[in-house]
Design a protein around this motif. Structure first.
Motif, PDB file in Angstrom:
ATOM      1  N   GLY A 156       0.791  -1.222   0.000  1.00 50.18           N
ATOM      2  CA  GLY A 156       0.000   0.000   0.000  1.00 50.18           C
ATOM      3  C   GLY A 156       0.819   1.267   0.000  1.00 50.18           C
ATOM      4  N   SER A 157       2.077   1.186   0.431  1.00 52.36           N
ATOM      5  CA  SER A 157       2.943   2.367   0.452  1.00 52.36           C
ATOM      6  C   SER A 157       3.618   2.623  -0.885  1.00 52.36           C
ATOM      7  N   GLN A 158       3.499   1.679  -1.837  1.00 57.10           N
ATOM      8  CA  GLN A 158       4.158   1.800  -3.131  1.00 57.10           C
ATOM      9  C   GLN A 158       3.174   1.517  -4.277  1.00 57.10           C
ATOM     10  N   PRO A 159       2.167   2.367  -4.432  1.00 44.75           N
ATOM     11  CA  PRO A 159       1.154   2.120  -5.469  1.00 44.75           C
ATOM     12  C   PRO A 159       1.718   2.117  -6.881  1.00 44.75           C
ATOM     13  N   TRP A 160       2.847   2.788  -7.096  1.00 41.77           N
ATOM     14  CA  TRP A 160       3.444   2.817  -8.437  1.00 41.77           C
ATOM     15  C   TRP A 160       4.009   1.466  -8.864  1.00 41.77           C
ATOM     16  N   SER A 161       4.137   0.564  -7.881  1.00 41.60           N
ATOM     17  CA  SER A 161       4.643  -0.771  -8.206  1.00 41.60           C
ATOM     18  C   SER A 161       3.525  -1.733  -8.616  1.00 41.60           C
ATOM     19  N   GLY A 162       2.294  -1.302  -8.467  1.00 43.37           N
ATOM     20  CA  GLY A 162       1.166  -2.168  -8.805  1.00 43.37           C
ATOM     21  C   GLY A 162       0.192  -1.486  -9.735  1.00 43.37           C
ATOM     22  N   ILE A 163      -0.938  -2.096  -9.938  1.00 42.53           N
ATOM     23  CA  ILE A 163      -2.056  -1.525 -10.709  1.00 42.53           C
ATOM     24  C   ILE A 163      -3.289  -1.678  -9.832  1.00 42.53           C
ATOM     25  N   ASP A 164      -3.757  -0.582  -9.276  1.00 42.07           N
ATOM     26  CA  ASP A 164      -4.769  -0.597  -8.226  1.00 42.07           C
ATOM     27  C   ASP A 164      -6.178  -0.793  -8.791  1.00 42.07           C
TER      28      ASP A 164
ATOM     29  N   ILE B 173      -8.924  -0.938  -7.192  1.00 43.18           N
ATOM     30  CA  ILE B 173      -9.921  -0.158  -6.462  1.00 43.18           C
ATOM     31  C   ILE B 173     -10.060   1.238  -7.066  1.00 43.18           C
ATOM     32  N   VAL B 174      -8.932   1.874  -7.353  1.00 40.98           N
ATOM     33  CA  VAL B 174      -8.970   3.187  -8.009  1.00 40.98           C
ATOM     34  C   VAL B 174      -9.613   3.073  -9.388  1.00 40.98           C
ATOM     35  N   ILE B 175      -9.274   2.015 -10.106  1.00 42.21           N
ATOM     36  CA  ILE B 175      -9.858   1.804 -11.438  1.00 42.21           C
ATOM     37  C   ILE B 175     -11.365   1.610 -11.336  1.00 42.21           C
ATOM     38  N   ALA B 176     -11.796   0.842 -10.322  1.00 38.25           N
ATOM     39  CA  ALA B 176     -13.232   0.613 -10.136  1.00 38.25           C
ATOM     40  C   ALA B 176     -13.967   1.920  -9.862  1.00 38.25           C
ATOM     41  N   ALA B 177     -13.331   2.815  -9.074  1.00 39.12           N
ATOM     42  CA  ALA B 177     -13.953   4.111  -8.795  1.00 39.12           C
ATOM     43  C   ALA B 177     -14.158   4.901 -10.087  1.00 39.12           C
ATOM     44  N   GLN B 178     -13.159   4.841 -10.975  1.00 42.39           N
ATOM     45  CA  GLN B 178     -13.270   5.533 -12.261  1.00 42.39           C
ATOM     46  C   GLN B 178     -14.355   4.894 -13.133  1.00 42.39           C
TER      47      GLN B 178
ATOM     48  N   ARG C 291     -22.388   0.261 -23.953  1.00 32.21           N
ATOM     49  CA  ARG C 291     -21.595   1.378 -23.423  1.00 32.21           C
ATOM     50  C   ARG C 291     -20.927   1.003 -22.108  1.00 32.21           C
ATOM     51  N   MET C 292     -21.598   0.251 -21.272  1.00 27.73           N
ATOM     52  CA  MET C 292     -20.992  -0.170 -20.012  1.00 27.73           C
ATOM     53  C   MET C 292     -19.779  -1.061 -20.237  1.00 27.73           C
ATOM     54  N   LYS C 293     -19.905  -1.993 -21.156  1.00 24.69           N
ATOM     55  CA  LYS C 293     -18.788  -2.886 -21.446  1.00 24.69           C
ATOM     56  C   LYS C 293     -17.602  -2.105 -21.995  1.00 24.69           C
ATOM     57  N   ARG C 294     -17.880  -1.205 -22.922  1.00 25.81           N
ATOM     58  CA  ARG C 294     -16.806  -0.411 -23.518  1.00 25.81           C
ATOM     59  C   ARG C 294     -16.164   0.511 -22.481  1.00 25.81           C
ATOM     60  N   THR C 295     -16.967   1.136 -21.656  1.00 28.60           N
ATOM     61  CA  THR C 295     -16.462   2.050 -20.631  1.00 28.60           C
ATOM     62  C   THR C 295     -15.534   1.335 -19.660  1.00 28.60           C
ATOM     63  N   ALA C 296     -15.995   0.191 -19.124  1.00 26.18           N
ATOM     64  CA  ALA C 296     -15.187  -0.548 -18.150  1.00 26.18           C
ATOM     65  C   ALA C 296     -13.887  -1.043 -18.777  1.00 26.18           C
ATOM     66  N   GLU C 297     -13.976  -1.585 -19.969  1.00 27.21           N
ATOM     67  CA  GLU C 297     -12.783  -2.144 -20.620  1.00 27.21           C
ATOM     68  C   GLU C 297     -11.750  -1.072 -20.925  1.00 27.21           C
ATOM     69  N   LYS C 298     -12.192   0.077 -21.444  1.00 24.62           N
ATOM     70  CA  LYS C 298     -11.254   1.121 -21.846  1.00 24.62           C
ATOM     71  C   LYS C 298     -10.640   1.826 -20.641  1.00 24.62           C
ATOM     72  N   ILE C 299     -11.418   2.059 -19.587  1.00 22.66           N
ATOM     73  CA  ILE C 299     -10.864   2.686 -18.385  1.00 22.66           C
ATOM     74  C   ILE C 299      -9.804   1.778 -17.771  1.00 22.66           C
ATOM     75  N   ALA C 300     -10.094   0.487 -17.703  1.00 22.96           N
ATOM     76  CA  ALA C 300      -9.122  -0.455 -17.151  1.00 22.96           C
ATOM     77  C   ALA C 300      -7.871  -0.514 -18.024  1.00 22.96           C
ATOM     78  N   GLU C 301      -8.066  -0.546 -19.322  1.00 21.59           N
ATOM     79  CA  GLU C 301      -6.939  -0.616 -20.259  1.00 21.59           C
ATOM     80  C   GLU C 301      -6.026   0.599 -20.120  1.00 21.59           C
ATOM     81  N   ALA C 302      -6.624   1.776 -19.888  1.00 24.54           N
ATOM     82  CA  ALA C 302      -5.837   3.001 -19.757  1.00 24.54           C
ATOM     83  C   ALA C 302      -4.889   2.959 -18.563  1.00 24.54           C
ATOM     84  N   SER C 303      -5.198   2.117 -17.574  1.00 23.11           N
ATOM     85  CA  SER C 303      -4.346   1.999 -16.388  1.00 23.11           C
ATOM     86  C   SER C 303      -3.499   0.736 -16.394  1.00 23.11           C
TER      87      SER C 303
END
Length: 434
Positions: A233-241, A243-248, A308-320
């Protein structure tokens, strides 16, 4: 004295009986009022969950057999279908009531309050008729009683459908309206039109509300799975979060509603009701699962929202740098009231409740599996008031809550409505004989 009136009415010649049809419906309905209330309170005190309505179905079937109806039981696991053939030629009209209760602990202080417990998704739960299906059962049993006494002047055939599992089946079992239809309830004999009603805790007793066209929303349940990369949790740059993606993704879903769908045509609701991810506060998890519901009142919009939901979720996740999958399960379709059938039926509702007590309503984002019957025959679903007179609707406890409450003193308005509908439909659709 009340039953003496029944016997005298039965001795009337058919032509005179027909002339006094409304008076006779009212007399019989008023006479069965005490029984309707007693039935409702019995089912309220002894509720059963979806696809587990064993005692409920048996009780209904036993009574309908006493009336001399042709009874099919069990249908769709615990459902009941009864057929009444009138003495005159006419169409086949189906009347439907749902019979299941909900996993809710009752808080209302009533002498007939539910103390029943059951099992839901592996957990012990309270069981309550927190949506008024107990009143639907009682109303349809009362209707069967009245119409069976009018058999000598009844045109056509009436099919009484007592359906289990309207609230959804446990563990992905088959059930509800789709299984009733699969088991043939809309055939043998083929149904010409089907009608249903629903009690409403925020509409005053004695009143009926309806809407032509799209009335209740489709109900889709969705699951989104996000796969990221775990990290400290102290090194988020080492992972792909995830939870943050889900919020987006959640925010993205809301822009589908607010910015992408034309809400002047029909409303849309997307709600995330459940999120599951992680095991410890200082560990970024690898995966996340969230679940929710979609409500639409237009079938084309429904499919567009899915895409639209499928496209939105897939593209937001892909961007991260993650990936997301969306699965959608349609539970009910849009409940659509056939406009011509509504127009034909309105006089029956006005005879039952009084013209001043029948009014139109806005569409609702609640859902009903009655919608599936509308794929097989013209359908009309309306609402009956259950709120005590003079109560503020804003203060009336809503459906599906522990405090849900209805005044059952005027359930016979529903009985009268169903009876009037049967005769009204036959008048509008006479069967010609040679």
């Amino acid at each position: 004295m009340r039953w003496t009136k029944f016997l005298l009415l039965l001795l009337l010649p058919s032509w005179l009986f027909a002339q006094n049809e409304t008076n006779i419906i009212n007399t019989y309905s008023n006479a069965v009022n005490d029984s309707v209330i007693a039935w409702r309170r019995h089912f309220h005190q002894f509720p059963e969950l979806s696809n587990r309505e064993y005692n409920t179905g048996a009780y209904i079937a036993a009574y309908l057999k006493k009336l001399g109806l042709e009874v099919q039981y069990p249908v769709a696991k615990t459902g009941v279908v009864a057929i009444l053939k009138g003495s005159k030629p006419g169409p086949v009209v189906a009347l439907r009531a749902d019979i299941d209760a909900l996993p809710v602990v009752e808080r209302v202080q009533l002498p007939f309050a539910s103390k029943v417990t059951g099992e839901y998704e592996g957990k012990k739960v309270g069981v309550m008729h927190a949506c008024g299906h107990d009143s639907h059962i009682a109303i349809l049993m009362g209707t069967a009683t009245v119409l069976s006494k009018m058999k000598n002047v009844l045109p056509g055939t009436v099919k009484f459908i007592f359906q289990p599992a309207e609230e959804g089946t446990p563990d992905n079992e088959e059930g509800g309206a789709p299984l009733m239809i699969k088991d043939g309830v809309m055939n043998n004999p083929k149904v010409d039109a089907i009608f249903g009603l629903h009690i409403n805790s925020q509409t005053e007793i004695g009143k009926i509300k309806y809407k032509s066209g799209a009335t209740m929303a489709s109900s889709d349940w969705f699951t989104v799975k996000v796969n990221g990369k775990s990290s400290h949790g102290s090194q988020p740059w080492s992972g792909i979060d995830p939870i943050v993606i889900a919020a987006q993704i959640i925010q993205g879903f809301q822009t589908i509603v607010s910015r992408q769908e034309e809400l002047t045509k029909a409303p849309v609701v997307i709600t995330v009701g459940k999120i599951n991810s992680g095991v410890r506060s200082n560990i970024i998890p690898e995966t996340l699962t969230m679940e929710g519901t979609i409500r639409t009142l237009d079938s084309k919009m429904q499919q567009d929202v899915h895409e639209r939901m499928k496209r939105t979720a897939e593209k937001i996740a892909e961007a991260s740098g993650a990936n997301a999958t969306v699965s959608i399960d349609t539970k009910t379709e849009v409940t659509y009231n056939n406009p011509e059938l509504v127009k034909e039926t309105l006089p029956a509702l006005e005879l039952a409740a009084g013209k001043d007590n029948v009014s139109t309503m806005d569409w609702t984002t609640g859902a009903e599996d009655f919608s599936f019957y509308g794929d097989k025959a013209p359908a009309f679903f309306f609402f009956l008031g259950g709120m005590p007179k003079g109560m503020d609707p804003a203060k009336a406890p809503p459906h599906h809550t522990p405090d849900f409450y209805i005044d059952d003193s005027m359930l016979t308005v529903g009985v009268k409505a169903f009876c009037q509908i049967v005769f009204q439909y036959a008048k509008m659709h006479p069967i010609k004989t040679l």
